[in-house]
Design a protein around this motif. Structure first.
Motif, PDB file in Angstrom:
ATOM      1  N   THR A  72       0.825  -1.196   0.000  1.00 11.64           N
ATOM      2  CA  THR A  72       0.000   0.000   0.000  1.00 11.64           C
ATOM      3  C   THR A  72       0.865   1.254   0.000  1.00 11.64           C
ATOM      4  O   THR A  72       2.091   1.168  -0.010  1.00 11.64           O
ATOM      5  N   VAL A  73       0.215   2.429   0.005  1.00 16.60           N
ATOM      6  CA  VAL A  73       0.947   3.679  -0.208  1.00 16.60           C
ATOM      7  C   VAL A  73       0.817   4.657   0.960  1.00 16.60           C
ATOM      8  O   VAL A  73       0.905   5.863   0.763  1.00 16.60           O
ATOM      9  N   ASP A  74       0.635   4.152   2.156  1.00 19.00           N
ATOM     10  CA  ASP A  74       0.511   5.056   3.304  1.00 19.00           C
ATOM     11  C   ASP A  74       0.862   4.305   4.574  1.00 19.00           C
ATOM     12  O   ASP A  74       0.429   3.158   4.776  1.00 19.00           O
ATOM     13  N   ALA A  75       1.638   4.937   5.447  1.00 18.07           N
ATOM     14  CA  ALA A  75       2.043   4.304   6.704  1.00 18.07           C
ATOM     15  C   ALA A  75       0.840   3.959   7.567  1.00 18.07           C
ATOM     16  O   ALA A  75       0.812   2.921   8.237  1.00 18.07           O
ATOM     17  N   GLY A  76      -0.172   4.819   7.545  1.00 17.47           N
ATOM     18  CA  GLY A  76      -1.363   4.578   8.340  1.00 17.47           C
ATOM     19  C   GLY A  76      -2.097   3.322   7.928  1.00 17.47           C
ATOM     20  O   GLY A  76      -2.632   2.584   8.769  1.00 17.47           O
ATOM     21  N   ARG A  77      -2.118   3.051   6.640  1.00 21.42           N
ATOM     22  CA  ARG A  77      -2.812   1.854   6.163  1.00 21.42           C
ATOM     23  C   ARG A  77      -2.031   0.590   6.511  1.00 21.42           C
ATOM     24  O   ARG A  77      -2.620  -0.455   6.780  1.00 21.42           O
ATOM     25  N   LEU A  78      -0.711   0.690   6.500  1.00 19.70           N
ATOM     26  CA  LEU A  78       0.085  -0.446   6.961  1.00 19.70           C
ATOM     27  C   LEU A  78      -0.188  -0.713   8.434  1.00 19.70           C
ATOM     28  O   LEU A  78      -0.273  -1.865   8.869  1.00 19.70           O
ATOM     29  N   TRP A  79      -0.326   0.366   9.205  1.00 19.24           N
ATOM     30  CA  TRP A  79      -0.638   0.216  10.619  1.00 19.24           C
ATOM     31  C   TRP A  79      -2.017  -0.423  10.791  1.00 19.24           C
ATOM     32  O   TRP A  79      -2.209  -1.274  11.666  1.00 19.24           O
ATOM     33  N   ARG A  80      -2.987  -0.051   9.934  1.00 17.83           N
ATOM     34  CA  ARG A  80      -4.317  -0.656  10.008  1.00 17.83           C
ATOM     35  C   ARG A  80      -4.256  -2.153   9.719  1.00 17.83           C
ATOM     36  O   ARG A  80      -4.953  -2.958  10.344  1.00 17.83           O
ATOM     37  N   ALA A  81      -3.436  -2.511   8.740  1.00 13.78           N
ATOM     38  CA  ALA A  81      -3.261  -3.925   8.426  1.00 13.78           C
ATOM     39  C   ALA A  81      -2.638  -4.658   9.607  1.00 13.78           C
ATOM     40  O   ALA A  81      -3.029  -5.786   9.942  1.00 13.78           O
ATOM     41  N   GLU A  82      -1.683  -4.006  10.231  1.00 19.16           N
ATOM     42  CA  GLU A  82      -1.040  -4.568  11.423  1.00 19.16           C
ATOM     43  C   GLU A  82      -2.068  -4.768  12.537  1.00 19.16           C
ATOM     44  O   GLU A  82      -2.112  -5.814  13.191  1.00 19.16           O
ATOM     45  N   GLU A  83      -2.929  -3.752  12.740  1.00 20.88           N
ATOM     46  CA  GLU A  83      -3.953  -3.829  13.774  1.00 20.88           C
ATOM     47  C   GLU A  83      -4.988  -4.907  13.464  1.00 20.88           C
ATOM     48  O   GLU A  83      -5.566  -5.500  14.384  1.00 20.88           O
ATOM     49  N   ALA A  84      -5.236  -5.150  12.172  1.00 17.82           N
ATOM     50  CA  ALA A  84      -6.180  -6.195  11.779  1.00 17.82           C
ATOM     51  C   ALA A  84      -5.639  -7.578  12.081  1.00 17.82           C
ATOM     52  O   ALA A  84      -6.391  -8.570  12.052  1.00 17.82           O
ATOM     53  N   GLY A  85      -4.344  -7.669  12.361  1.00 21.86           N
ATOM     54  CA  GLY A  85      -3.756  -8.907  12.839  1.00 21.86           C
ATOM     55  C   GLY A  85      -3.359  -9.916  11.792  1.00 21.86           C
ATOM     56  O   GLY A  85      -3.090 -11.076  12.120  1.00 21.86           O
ATOM     57  N   PHE A  86      -3.272  -9.496  10.530  1.00 22.06           N
ATOM     58  CA  PHE A  86      -2.940 -10.503   9.514  1.00 22.06           C
ATOM     59  C   PHE A  86      -1.527 -10.366   8.938  1.00 22.06           C
ATOM     60  O   PHE A  86      -1.177 -11.055   7.981  1.00 22.06           O
ATOM     61  N   LEU A  87      -0.697  -9.507   9.507  1.00 18.14           N
ATOM     62  CA  LEU A  87       0.681  -9.406   9.039  1.00 18.14           C
ATOM     63  C   LEU A  87       1.617 -10.190   9.966  1.00 18.14           C
ATOM     64  O   LEU A  87       1.431 -10.207  11.176  1.00 18.14           O
ATOM     65  N   ALA A  88       2.621 -10.794   9.353  1.00 19.66           N
ATOM     66  CA  ALA A  88       3.552 -11.633  10.109  1.00 19.66           C
ATOM     67  C   ALA A  88       4.946 -11.031  10.103  1.00 19.66           C
ATOM     68  O   ALA A  88       5.357 -10.400   9.126  1.00 19.66           O
TER      69      ALA A  88
END
Length: 349
Positions: A93-109
């Motif tokens: 993705t193209v924004d740090a905030g969206r990466l953080w949202r993905a992190e919060e969603a719990g699906f990144l390893a």
């Protein structure tokens, strides 16, 4: 949303990147590695030049890149909904905030990679290595050059000064770029000062927020307003013979050079926890941090390479060098919800 995977084919753009080795089309094909599986990329980067990069990776590794492209928020919802059945290997993705949202969603390893740890600076990756920056872009102040450099305008904080009343044109506060900037100010200055800044900027609007960075650049160049905030890569898009007049009418300020440094946002990628092709995904991430891939990613959208030691060669280089804010991108993501609330309270629509 595009619901089908598309092979990453971009022959014309790949010619610019060049075949792996050899001369001519047949020689390039002969030099490519034997097929070695796939990697499935869910991406909100929508730049056609990325496709040539994918094909180059396939050439040298044998790993075919499948792409599903959609809006970042839609992809986050999709991966979360798919759960253990998701075919996604990487989220881009193209924004740090969206990466953080993905992190919060719990699906990144987390990814344990010496290559990525050495190549990507600590402030441009998740503390637990769940995502990594690919490129960066700076958010800078622009002004109408014919009217002269605004006296006393050096830092982002100065945009709230009363002497700039009626001189600012901005895009909506819903822009992820504005949210990321205010999120960084919360970290640096505290929530009370960030809130006061947002209110001060609103008081200085020449008109209600509208358009995007491109249209606000044109408005400043035309003298419709004096000052705006834009991302560097949008300004670089005017570096063409047809648009040179607009660019020549713009002066630029890299803010906060004597304090925190100019705010930067990024595009980035993270490994999906349920990745069916984990090993291939890590290989692709490491490839994206290579000198060759970094230059191509950055040049494809006039951005700055994220990796250590890779100099910018796109049109942004002409804008000049600057001290970048080294605030952790994770901090920006963490503060984005508060930033949105402060914008609403300030009346920045």
């Amino acid at each position: 949303m595009k619901h089908l995977f598309l092979p990453a084919l971009a022959s014309a753009a790949l010619a610019a990147l060049s075949a792996c080795t050899g001369e001519g089309e047949d020689a390039g094909k002969a030099a490519c590695a034997a097929p070695a599986g796939v990697v499935n990329v869910y991406t909100s980067r929508h730049y056609d030049t990325d496709l040539a990069l994918y094909e180059d990776f396939t050439c040298f590794s044998g790993i075919k890149v499948n792409r599903l492209e959609a809006d970042a928020d839609a992809l986050i919802e999709r991966i979360a909904a798919e759960g253990e059945y998701s075919q996604a290997d990487l989220f881009v993705t193209v924004d740090a905030g969206r990466l953080w949202r993905a992190e919060e969603a719990g699906f990144l390893a987390p990814v344990d990679s010496k290559v990525l740890a050495e190549r990507i600076p600590a402030n441009l990756r998740d503390p637990q290595n769940r995502w990594f920056a690919l490129t960066t872009r700076a958010r800078i102040i622009i002004y109408n050059k014919a009217k002269g450099a605004p006296a006393g305008l050096v830092n982002y904080e100065d945009l709230a000064k009363p002497e700039f009343r009626g001189r600012l044109c901005m895009r909506s506060s819903s822009s992820v770029y504005n949210i990321a900037l205010l999120a960084s100010m919360i970290s640096h200055d505290g929530e009370a000062k960030a809130a006061a800044w947002a209110k001060g900027v609103v008081a200085n609007f020449q008109r209600p927020p509208q358009g995007n960075d491109m249209s606000n650049i044109e408005s400043v160049a035309a003298g419709e307003c004096d000052i705006s905030l834009v991302n560097t890569y949008y300004l670089a898009r005017f570096d063409t013979p047809e648009k040179r007049k607009v660019l020549d009418s713009i002066g630029i300020i890299f803010p906060n050079q004597a304090t925190t440094g100019t705010h930067v946002n990024m595009s980035g990628a993270g490994l999906v926890k349920t990745a069916p092709n984990r090993e291939n995904a890590v290989k692709f991430l490491e490839y994206l941090a290579s000198d060759k891939a970094q230059q191509f990613l950055a040049n494809g959208n006039n951005e700055y390479p994220a990796a250590v030691g890779v100099a910018p060669t796109s049109a942004v280089e002409k804008l000049g060098s600057f001290k970048a804010d080294t605030l952790s991108a994770a901090e920006i993501g963490k503060n984005q919800a508060r930033a949105a609330l402060l914008f609403n309270a300030a009346g920045w629509n």
